[in-house]
Design a protein around this motif. Structure first.
Motif, short mmCIF file in Angstrom:
data_model
loop_
_atom_site.label_atom_id
_atom_site.label_comp_id
_atom_site.label_asym_id
_atom_site.label_seq_id
_atom_site.Cartn_x
_atom_site.Cartn_y
_atom_site.Cartn_z
N GLN A 132 0.84 -1.20 0.00
CA GLN A 132 0.00 0.00 0.00
C GLN A 132 0.87 1.24 0.00
N ARG A 178 2.25 1.76 -3.42
CA ARG A 178 1.21 2.26 -4.31
C ARG A 178 1.01 3.75 -4.11
N GLN A 179 0.96 4.11 -2.78
CA GLN A 179 0.75 5.51 -2.44
C GLN A 179 1.90 6.37 -2.97
N THR A 180 3.11 5.89 -2.78
CA THR A 180 4.31 6.61 -3.25
C THR A 180 4.23 6.77 -4.77
N ASP A 181 3.87 5.67 -5.47
CA ASP A 181 3.76 5.72 -6.94
C ASP A 181 2.74 6.77 -7.34
N ARG A 182 1.57 6.79 -6.66
CA ARG A 182 0.51 7.75 -6.98
C ARG A 182 1.01 9.17 -6.81
N LYS A 183 1.70 9.38 -5.68
CA LYS A 183 2.22 10.73 -5.40
C LYS A 183 3.19 11.15 -6.50
N THR A 184 4.09 10.22 -6.87
CA THR A 184 5.09 10.50 -7.90
C THR A 184 4.39 10.83 -9.22
N ASP A 185 3.38 10.00 -9.58
CA ASP A 185 2.63 10.23 -10.83
C ASP A 185 1.99 11.61 -10.81
N THR A 186 1.34 11.94 -9.69
CA THR A 186 0.64 13.23 -9.56
C THR A 186 1.65 14.36 -9.72
N GLU A 244 2.75 14.66 -13.29
CA GLU A 244 1.70 15.28 -14.10
C GLU A 244 1.66 16.79 -13.87
#
Length: 114
Positions: free
Chosen positions: A93, A96-104, A107
């Protein structure tokens, strides 16, 4: 003289009777002694039986405790396994959270560049 002989014979008979009585008493004593020995033996056997039973019960208790310990250990292992799985999930988890933050963030950077 005749009376003397008769008295002697009577005495001899009495002596024989006494001898016989003594032997009978001795036999009775032996029987009594034997009975005492038999009782003692029986008591010893009973004691041995009791000891054996007590030992068996103690053994059974020890085995029971060992079994309980094994069960407890198994439960602990299961709990440790579950804990490890939970930890793994938490790690995933977090990833996943780290990946989401990086993606955001990526972007946002792209949008800023535009």
């Amino acid at each position: 003289r005749h009376t003397d002989r008769h008295a002697k014979q009577t005495n001899r008979h009495r002596q024989s009777d006494i001898q016989a009585q003594t032997e009978k008493n001795r036999d009775r004593q032996t029987v009594r002694q034997t009975n005492v020995y038999t009782q003692t033996s029986r008591q010893t056997d009973r004691q041995a039986g009791t000891d054996r039973q007590a030992q068996t019960e103690r053994q059974a208790k020890t085995e029971n405790q060992t079994y309980r310990q094994t069960c407890t250990n198994r439960q602990t292992d299961r709990q440790t396994g579950r804990q490890a799985r939970t930890d793994g999930q938490t790690d995933r988890q977090t990833d996943r959270q780290t990946d989401r933050k990086t993606d955001t963030q990526t972007e946002r950077k792209k949008e800023r560049k535009k």
